[in-house]
Design a protein around this motif. Structure first.
Motif, PDB file in Angstrom:
ATOM      1  N   GLY A 170      10.243 -15.363  -0.808  1.00  0.00           N
ATOM      2  CA  GLY A 170      11.108 -14.263  -0.407  1.00  0.00           C
ATOM      3  C   GLY A 170      10.682 -12.948  -1.029  1.00  0.00           C
ATOM      4  N   ALA A 171      10.297 -12.988  -2.305  1.00  0.00           N
ATOM      5  CA  ALA A 171       9.840 -11.778  -2.989  1.00  0.00           C
ATOM      6  C   ALA A 171       8.567 -11.239  -2.342  1.00  0.00           C
ATOM      7  N   CYS A 172       7.641 -12.127  -2.017  1.00  0.00           N
ATOM      8  CA  CYS A 172       6.404 -11.701  -1.365  1.00  0.00           C
ATOM      9  C   CYS A 172       6.679 -11.150   0.027  1.00  0.00           C
ATOM     10  N   PHE A 173       7.625 -11.766   0.745  1.00  0.00           N
ATOM     11  CA  PHE A 173       7.963 -11.282   2.079  1.00  0.00           C
ATOM     12  C   PHE A 173       8.572  -9.886   2.006  1.00  0.00           C
ATOM     13  N   GLN A 174       9.460  -9.664   1.042  1.00  0.00           N
ATOM     14  CA  GLN A 174      10.053  -8.337   0.879  1.00  0.00           C
ATOM     15  C   GLN A 174       8.976  -7.302   0.561  1.00  0.00           C
ATOM     16  N   ALA A 175       8.056  -7.661  -0.351  1.00  0.00           N
ATOM     17  CA  ALA A 175       6.975  -6.738  -0.708  1.00  0.00           C
ATOM     18  C   ALA A 175       6.094  -6.446   0.506  1.00  0.00           C
ATOM     19  N   PHE A 176       5.832  -7.468   1.312  1.00  0.00           N
ATOM     20  CA  PHE A 176       5.016  -7.310   2.513  1.00  0.00           C
ATOM     21  C   PHE A 176       5.690  -6.365   3.506  1.00  0.00           C
ATOM     22  N   CYS A 177       6.998  -6.536   3.675  1.00  0.00           N
ATOM     23  CA  CYS A 177       7.743  -5.696   4.613  1.00  0.00           C
ATOM     24  C   CYS A 177       7.756  -4.234   4.185  1.00  0.00           C
ATOM     25  N   ALA A 179       5.214  -2.934   2.214  1.00  0.00           N
ATOM     26  CA  ALA A 179       3.824  -2.486   2.185  1.00  0.00           C
ATOM     27  C   ALA A 179       3.303  -2.084   3.559  1.00  0.00           C
ATOM     28  N   ILE A 180       3.689  -2.819   4.607  1.00  0.00           N
ATOM     29  CA  ILE A 180       3.161  -2.549   5.955  1.00  0.00           C
ATOM     30  C   ILE A 180       3.491  -1.141   6.445  1.00  0.00           C
ATOM     31  N   PRO A 181       4.759  -0.702   6.379  1.00  0.00           N
ATOM     32  CA  PRO A 181       5.042   0.685   6.802  1.00  0.00           C
ATOM     33  C   PRO A 181       4.299   1.717   5.953  1.00  0.00           C
ATOM     34  N   LEU A 182       4.155   1.447   4.661  1.00  0.00           N
ATOM     35  CA  LEU A 182       3.430   2.379   3.796  1.00  0.00           C
ATOM     36  C   LEU A 182       1.951   2.440   4.166  1.00  0.00           C
ATOM     37  N   VAL A 186      -0.457   5.594   5.448  1.00  0.00           N
ATOM     38  CA  VAL A 186      -1.613   5.836   4.596  1.00  0.00           C
ATOM     39  C   VAL A 186      -1.253   6.686   3.374  1.00  0.00           C
ATOM     40  N   VAL A 187      -0.765   7.895   3.626  1.00  0.00           N
ATOM     41  CA  VAL A 187      -0.390   8.778   2.524  1.00  0.00           C
ATOM     42  C   VAL A 187       0.735   8.151   1.700  1.00  0.00           C
ATOM     43  N   GLY A 188       1.701   7.561   2.390  1.00  0.00           N
ATOM     44  CA  GLY A 188       2.794   6.897   1.694  1.00  0.00           C
ATOM     45  C   GLY A 188       2.303   5.762   0.825  1.00  0.00           C
ATOM     46  N   PHE A 189       1.327   5.025   1.333  1.00  0.00           N
ATOM     47  CA  PHE A 189       0.753   3.937   0.545  1.00  0.00           C
ATOM     48  C   PHE A 189       0.065   4.480  -0.699  1.00  0.00           C
TER      49      PHE A 189
END
Length: 232
Positions: A170-177, A179-182, A186-189
């Motif tokens: 669940g923690a990895c899924f939240q982080a993935f969700c 990370a993808i928009p960021l 690009v700049v946000g990431f």
């Protein structure tokens, strides 16, 4: 142990409070990442990223941990952490490189072949790589928070994953969700992800290592403290 949604909320509050440090630390590490990826040949980049980028990434995690201990964040903690965690960071960096090469070589070899058997092998190898990466979710924080050696931390991270599989996934899924928009922006990431990850991973790991410190109270809330009495 507090729920992941509670940890995510606390992470959001902390990111808002520390947005300047989050942006600055993320920018420093992202500059190294962009330079290596954009201007260095692929095979050289695979060798340089574990040596240059991963220590700085570790340094960001270390800087936030130091912030929880003394209540404020300092830029020099990033570089001190990078030097202090050079060994663990390089080991983890090359671990990620090896996993990436396994995944790439699997689909390069089996992806071009016809037959359900080859597809099954490719899917299994992909599953193996993903699980191996997820199993190391806690490694850096075990080195930072518990003072473990890197190989002991890697082994203990696997044990925590097996003990709390749903929580870790669940923690990895939240982080993935997040990370993808960021990554799309690009700049946000570049300006946010590393600092956000350091805060989130610290809180998730601390929650696992200290489940007794998140105790229910009468109104349904929780009472918890982070490293050495600093509130979260």
């Amino acid at each position: 142990m507090r729920k992941l949604n509670d940890v995510l909320k606390k992470t959001g509050v902390e990111i808002y409070r520390e947005i300047t440090a989050v942006a600055l630390y993320s920018m420093i590490t992202s500059l190294v990442l962009v330079t290596v990826v954009m201007f260095v040949p692929l095979w050289a980049a695979l060798a340089l990223l574990p040596v240059l980028y991963m220590p700085l990434f570790y340094g960001v995690c270390y800087a936030y941990h130091r912030k929880t201990e003394r209540g404020k964040s300092r830029l020099k903690d990033v570089f001190q952490g990078a030097l202090k965690g050079l060994g663990p960071a390089v080991v983890m960096g090359f671990f990620f490189v090896v996993m990436t090469l396994i995944l790439w070589s699997t689909w390069w070899y089996y992806g071009g072949k016809e037959g359900i058997g080859y597809l099954a092998i490719g899917v299994f190898q992909t599953y193996f790589v993903i699980m191996a990466l997820i199993s190391q979710f806690y490694t850096f924080q075990l080195v930072i928070q518990e003072g473990m050696g890197i190989f002991k931390a890697m082994a203990h991270s696997v044990k925590l994953f097996l003990k709390y599989p749903a929580y870790t996934l669940g923690a990895c899924f939240q982080a993935f969700c997040v990370a993808i928009p960021l990554m799309v922006t690009v700049v946000g990431f570049g300006f946010l992800f590393n600092g956000m990850w350091a805060i989130y991973q610290h809180k998730v790991t601390y929650n696992v290592l200290n489940p007794e410190e998140a105790k229910p109270v009468e109104d349904g809330g929780v009472v918890a403290s982070e490293a050495r009495g600093v509130s979260i």
